[in-house]
Design a protein around this motif. Structure first.
Motif: not given
Ligand code: SAM
Length: 291
Positions: A29-32, A56-59, A77-79, A101-103
């Protein structure tokens, strides 16, 4: 840097340009909303002296803001579908490192060593809600140096971290968070601040690690076993929940003796005990010898 993210237009354009598909399983869920992003940055109190771990930086929305205020940002970031997008949105920001990587499988101590000479990190994130509790508990209980954690979580989870006895939300998470840190909710954030909109309200919470725990307890591990066992069966009396817990070996007599010494009623439930009372109970049971 490409265009500044953090508003609906830029976010949608970036997603569409890359044909990015949201993955529900990653809690995306990305912040807007720029006001929310500024609130997170202000609450985190990040300066150019700091190294921030972003989960989880997303975009790269929050990452762009962090890059402006922090000395260094390490974003995990996992994805992997987001990595090419991040390369573009964070282009030219040479104080940012993205790790795919997976955190939950990342050595955070190593990140502190590599990027901050082993000094404490500040964690700042809009967390994926499906693993909020394991991430936060891993940061608090783990061996990595982390002094503050400023994160967006489900509102209900933020409230669980803050409350004391007498609330239905009080539980093992409240006690664990409060043992390690001082929690403070710094903003409530409605669903329309995200794409896609989550089904629940959110809150930004800041956890500031205590220099010293607020209670002294001989064996914190035992205290947390007692806490977990009490709340696993929260409607039962402590005598029953602790007496029946397979991971503990205290008799009902030992438990009732300890409760009496603490001046607590024999039929008390765990949900009525404060952190100092759990600490005292733990020390008394430890003395009784079966630990
Ligand atoms: N930071 C961005 C923003 O605020 O718009 C995205 C936040 S979003 C709520 C969570 C992010 O965490 C996504 O990009 C997702 O792919 C990433 N994520 C989910 N599981 C994760 C994990 N196990 N390790 C690292 N990143 C992960």
């Amino acid at each position: 840097m490409e265009k500044k993210l953090g508003n609906p237009k830029q976010t949608i354009e970036t997603i569409q340009k890359h044909g990015f598909m949201f993955q529900k399983k990653f809690g995306q869920n990305f912040l807007i909303d720029p006001h929310v992003l500024e609130k997170i940055i202000n609450a985190a109190g990040v300066t150019k002296e700091d190294c921030v771990l972003e989960i989880g930086p997303g975009i790269g929305t929050l990452t762009q803001y962090l890059a402006e205020t922090a000395g260094r940002v390490v974003a995990v970031e996992i994805d992997r579908n987001l990595i090419p997008i991040l390369e573009e949105t964070l282009e030219g920001l040479d104080n940012v490192t993205v790790i795919n990587a997976d955190i939950m499988k990342t050595d955070i101590r190593q990140i502190a060593e590599t990027y901050h000479g082993g000094k404490p990190l500040k964690v700042v994130a809009n967390l994926p809600y499906y693993i909020t509790t394991p991430i936060v508990m891993g940061l608090l209980e783990g061996d990595a140096p982390v002094d503050t954690i400023t994160v967006m979580v489900q509102k209900e989870v933020a409230e669980r971290m803050m409350v004391g006895p007498g609330s239905k939300d009080y539980g093992a998470l409240s006690l664990a968070v409060q043992y390690y840190a001082e929690p403070e909710i710094v903003a409530n954030v409605p669903p329309n601040c995200f794409i896609p909109r989550p089904n629940v309200g959110s809150a930004v919470i800041r956890l500031t690690r205590h220099a010293e725990p607020p209670v002294q307890v001989k064996h914190p591990k035992l205290m947390f076993q007692l806490i977990r066992a009490s709340f696993n069966q929260r409607r039962k009396t402590l005598q029953n929940s602790l007496g029946n817990a397979p991971e503990l070996s205290f008799s009902k007599e030992q438990i009732s003796y300890a409760l009496e010494k603490l001046g607590l009623p024999a039929a008390v439930r765990g949900e009525a005990l404060t952190l100092p009372q759990f600490a005292a109970l733990s020390d008394l049971l430890e003395e009784s010898g079966d630990f």
